[in-house]
Design a protein around this motif. Structure first.
Motif, short mmCIF file in Angstrom:
data_model
loop_
_atom_site.label_atom_id
_atom_site.label_comp_id
_atom_site.label_asym_id
_atom_site.label_seq_id
_atom_site.Cartn_x
_atom_site.Cartn_y
_atom_site.Cartn_z
N ARG A 177 -19.89 -51.95 45.07
CA ARG A 177 -19.93 -50.90 46.09
C ARG A 177 -18.79 -51.05 47.08
N ALA A 178 -18.49 -52.30 47.45
CA ALA A 178 -17.39 -52.54 48.39
C ALA A 178 -16.06 -52.09 47.81
N ILE A 179 -15.84 -52.37 46.52
CA ILE A 179 -14.60 -51.92 45.87
C ILE A 179 -14.54 -50.40 45.87
N GLY A 180 -15.66 -49.75 45.52
CA GLY A 180 -15.70 -48.29 45.49
C GLY A 180 -15.44 -47.68 46.86
N ALA A 181 -15.89 -48.36 47.90
CA ALA A 181 -15.71 -47.84 49.25
C ALA A 181 -14.29 -48.00 49.75
N GLU A 182 -13.57 -49.01 49.25
CA GLU A 182 -12.24 -49.30 49.79
C GLU A 182 -11.09 -48.72 49.00
N VAL A 183 -11.32 -48.32 47.75
CA VAL A 183 -10.22 -47.72 47.00
C VAL A 183 -9.91 -46.33 47.54
N LEU A 185 -16.38 -50.49 38.03
CA LEU A 185 -15.21 -50.16 38.84
C LEU A 185 -15.01 -48.65 38.92
N PRO A 186 -14.41 -48.18 40.02
CA PRO A 186 -14.06 -46.76 40.11
C PRO A 186 -13.08 -46.39 38.99
N ALA A 187 -13.04 -45.11 38.66
CA ALA A 187 -12.21 -44.64 37.55
C ALA A 187 -10.73 -44.88 37.78
N ASP A 236 -16.54 -63.98 40.77
CA ASP A 236 -15.15 -64.38 40.94
C ASP A 236 -14.22 -63.19 40.67
N VAL A 237 -14.42 -62.56 39.52
CA VAL A 237 -13.52 -61.48 39.10
C VAL A 237 -13.62 -60.28 40.04
N LEU A 279 -11.45 -56.96 44.57
CA LEU A 279 -11.56 -56.47 45.95
C LEU A 279 -10.41 -56.98 46.80
N MET A 280 -10.04 -58.26 46.64
CA MET A 280 -8.93 -58.83 47.39
C MET A 280 -7.61 -58.14 47.04
N LEU A 281 -7.43 -57.81 45.75
CA LEU A 281 -6.22 -57.10 45.33
C LEU A 281 -6.19 -55.68 45.91
N VAL A 282 -7.32 -55.00 45.87
CA VAL A 282 -7.40 -53.64 46.42
C VAL A 282 -7.02 -53.65 47.90
#
Length: 380
Positions: free
Chosen positions: A18-24, A52-54, A233-234, A239-242
């Protein structure tokens, strides 16, 4: 299982997703290459791409030593073991690595060559000690993770004055391959896509640390995050890369801090530097000749160098033109883009190195069923 289940916690995985989806940002694409085959298997095994988001795409890199071993080096080993006095010691996944015209070490063994599967350098040394009249050659392969073991074996062999042991060295260097992918437009753009950042290899980094990636990140302005192999980890690395991409940063970050430091394993690096030196260039399957990317024995240890000992000549041979393994290793194609995948090429009947090796991208797609939905879409 303690220290394993904690990194597979469902609620935390979902929270990271969810955090990745919110920050992309919906205004751009994110293209991250996981260099290591271990990460490719983790992504496939746990279905992380589905979380992951599309617009976040994972690109499979060349991080499998058996996969990137070129056909010419396999053929050199096959020619070497045709000598009646030679015993060749190899790791099991090398037995089916493709050489010229489908030749493999497994086929050579079936035809009578003395090839022994081993689990460690100690096994090869033991064989040499028990067969003083034989020329025992250890097929040394791997990234920086396995190079220290080979170096230690050579030093012990010298102390024991083992006369019949030598090494066919195929150890290669991870940062050089990453440099080649970023620098060479022919590799980077051959039907593929640019890379916005890397998930750096974990096991390699326990040896070399994170420092060697810093010049790469600075020169090419690409973020690199070293990560472990568990789902948390992955996803945390992604998220860190985004966040780095969104903030226009290009730094080397260490997600795998429980095992990796900036300086790495100093003792292991000292062992390697004592025995090995850099080759001017070395061929990688899929990448071609990559400068400063391979190791060879120093002149002071030349008596243990099988290439010098048996006057082996470098061979450069083409790969099977029907196999897309080379494009998969460059990140230009996915396993399902190969017409042979799942048809003529399976783990039982592998044609390309990416299916032969347990760490190959094709093996990951097959093992964890990542090809099934794609094949349904292609045939519907």
């Amino acid at each position: 299982m303690k220290y394993s289940d904690e990194y597979r916690h469902k609620a935390i995985v979902q929270g990271l997703a969810r955090a990745i989806g919110a920050e992309v940002s919906s205004q751009r694409a994110y293209r991250f290459m996981e260099f290591c085959g271990g990460h490719t298997h983790a992504i496939s095994r746990y279905g992380l791409e589905d979380l992951l988001p599309a617009n976040v795409r994972m690109i499979h890199g060349p991080g499998c030593p058996v996969c990137v071993l070129p056909a010419g080096r396999v053929e050199m080993a096959i020619q070497l073991v045709k000598r009646p006095e030679v015993t060749l010691c190899v790791y099991g996944d090398l037995m089916r690595a493709p050489g010229s015209q489908g030749h493999t070490l497994l086929r050579a063994k079936a035809l009578g060559a003395d090839i022994r599967m081993v689990y460690s350098t100690l096994d090869a040394m033991r064989i040499a000690e028990q067969a003083p009249g034989r020329e025992v050659v250890f097929f040394a392969i791997g990234f920086e993770t396995t190079t220290p073991q080979t170096a230690v074996m050579i030093r012990i062999a010298e102390d024991k004055r083992l006369q019949g042991l030598s090494v066919f060295c195929n150890h290669v260097l991870t940062p050089s391959a990453m440099h080649s992918i970023l620098e060479n437009p022919k590799i980077r753009n051959t039907g593929g896509v640019p890379v916005d950042g890397f998930i750096g290899p974990a096991h390699v980094s326990t040896i070399i640390g994170t420092r060697p990636y810093e010049p790469l990140s600075e020169r090419f302005e690409k973020p690199i995050v070293v990560a472990g192999f568990e789902p948390l980890d992955v996803l945390q690395a992604i998220l860190m890369l985004v966040r780095q991409v969104n903030q226009c940063r290009h730094e080397v970050e260490n997600q795998y801090s429980r095992a990796v430091t900036r300086e790495g394993n100093r003792r292991a690096k000292e062992e390697v530097s004592q025995v090995f030196e850099m080759r001017e260039q070395f061929e990688w399957r899929g990448l071609g000749l990559v400068s400063k990317s391979g190791l060879k024995l120093k002149r002071s240890y030349e008596k243990f160098d099988a290439e010098a000992r048996f006057a082996l000549h470098e061979m450069r041979l083409p790969d099977n033109p029907a196999c897309e393994c080379c494009a998969v290793l460059r990140g230009a194609k996915r396993p399902v883009d190969c017409k042979l995948f799942g048809n003529a090429c399976t783990p039982e009947t592998p044609i390309g190195a990416c299916m032969v090796s347990s760490e190959g991208a094709c093996a990951a797609y097959w093992t964890y069923g990542r090809f099934r939905d794609e094949q349904v879409r292609q045939t519907s």
